[in-house]
Scaffold this active site. Structure first.
Site, PDB file in Angstrom:
ATOM      1  N   CYS A   1      -9.500   2.460  -7.731  1.00  0.00           N
ATOM      2  CA  CYS A   1      -7.434   2.713  -7.774  1.00  0.00           C
ATOM      3  C   CYS A   1      -7.506   1.290  -7.806  1.00  0.00           C
ATOM      4  O   CYS A   1      -5.897   1.914  -8.578  1.00  0.00           O
ATOM      5  CB  CYS A   1      -7.666   3.522  -6.604  1.00  0.00           C
ATOM      6  SG  CYS A   1      -7.684   2.109  -4.642  1.00  0.00           S
TER       7      CYS A   1
ATOM      8  N   ASP B   1      -6.263  -0.984  -6.537  1.00  0.00           N
ATOM      9  CA  ASP B   1      -5.040  -1.643  -5.259  1.00  0.00           C
ATOM     10  C   ASP B   1      -6.501  -3.267  -4.629  1.00  0.00           C
ATOM     11  O   ASP B   1      -7.218  -3.194  -4.601  1.00  0.00           O
ATOM     12  CB  ASP B   1      -5.431  -0.741  -3.852  1.00  0.00           C
ATOM     13  CG  ASP B   1      -4.996   0.313  -4.535  1.00  0.00           C
ATOM     14  OD1 ASP B   1      -3.884   0.813  -4.862  1.00  0.00           O
ATOM     15  OD2 ASP B   1      -4.813   1.138  -3.513  1.00  0.00           O
TER      16      ASP B   1
ATOM     17  N   CYS C   1      -0.967   0.929  -4.914  1.00  0.00           N
ATOM     18  CA  CYS C   1      -0.352   1.826  -5.436  1.00  0.00           C
ATOM     19  C   CYS C   1       1.354   1.636  -3.520  1.00  0.00           C
ATOM     20  O   CYS C   1       0.685   0.817  -2.772  1.00  0.00           O
ATOM     21  CB  CYS C   1      -0.407   3.344  -4.830  1.00  0.00           C
ATOM     22  SG  CYS C   1      -1.459   3.182  -3.035  1.00  0.00           S
TER      23      CYS C   1
ATOM     24  N   CYS D   1      -6.405   3.546   1.224  1.00  0.00           N
ATOM     25  CA  CYS D   1      -5.828   1.855   1.982  1.00  0.00           C
ATOM     26  C   CYS D   1      -5.907   1.332   2.824  1.00  0.00           C
ATOM     27  O   CYS D   1      -5.655   0.271   3.515  1.00  0.00           O
ATOM     28  CB  CYS D   1      -4.350   2.878   1.493  1.00  0.00           C
ATOM     29  SG  CYS D   1      -3.839   2.972  -0.165  1.00  0.00           S
TER      30      CYS D   1
END
Length: 139
Positions: free
Chosen positions: A34, A36, A59, A103
Site C-alpha cells: 500500500c 504506507d 493514507c 494501518c
C-alpha cells in the site's frame, strides 16, 4: 468507506508530527503493497516515555493511527507501552474500516520497533517485547 470523527480529526489535525534529533528510540516500518511508511520517535526518561513523534507517508488512516499512537504512549512506562496493540489503537480511534485495519498494525509495529531500538541502544530488556518480524498485512 466510513471513518469515525476521531480518525478524521487525527488526519486533519495530526498530533506530534516531526522527529527528534537525538531520539532515544526510532522505529521505521512500511507496507510495500500500500506504500504506507511510518517512522516513530520516542524520548525516554527513567523508564517512562516522555515524548513521542512520528513521520508518516501514507493514507489518512495511516496518519491518524500514527497520531493517536503518539498520544497513547506519552507518559507510559516502557512496560505499559509494549501492551499498546493495534486493537487498542483502533479502539482509541472509534474503529477503522476493515480495508484500513492494517494501518493500526503498522502503528503498533512502528512503536514496538522504536522500543526495540531504545532497548538495544540503552542495553535494557523490555519484558514482552517481541523480536522484529516480517508481516504481510494484506490490503
Amino acid at each position: 468507506m466510513e471513518y469515525s470523527q476521531k480518525v478524521i480529526d487525527h488526519f486533519m489535525n495530526p498530533r506530534n508530527v516531526g522527529e527528534f534529533e537525538n531520539a532515544d528510540g526510532v522505529g521505521t516500518v512500511g507496507n510495500e503493497k500500500c506504500g504506507d511508511i511510518m517512522r516513530f520517535y520516542i524520548k525516554v526518561k527513567d523508564g517512562v516515555i516522555t515524548e513521542a513523534r512520528f513521520k508518516t507517508f501514507g493514507c489518512g488512516a495511516a496518519v491518524a493511527t500514527s497520531s493517536i499512537a503518539t498520544e497513547m504512549v506519552r507518559g507510559k512506562t516502557l512496560q505499559e507501552a509494549v501492551l499498546i496493540s493495534n486493537k487498542a489503537v483502533m479502539d482509541a480511534l472509534d474503529g477503522l474500516p476493515a480495508a484500513k485495519a492494517h494501518c493500526s498494525c503498522l502503528a503498533e509495529e512502528a512503536l514496538h520497533a522504536a522500543l526495540r531500538d531504545y532497548a538495544q541502544r540503552s542495553g535494557v530488556s523490555i519484558e514482552g517485547l517481541k523480536p522484529a518480524q516480517v508481516k504481510d498485512h494484506g490490503h
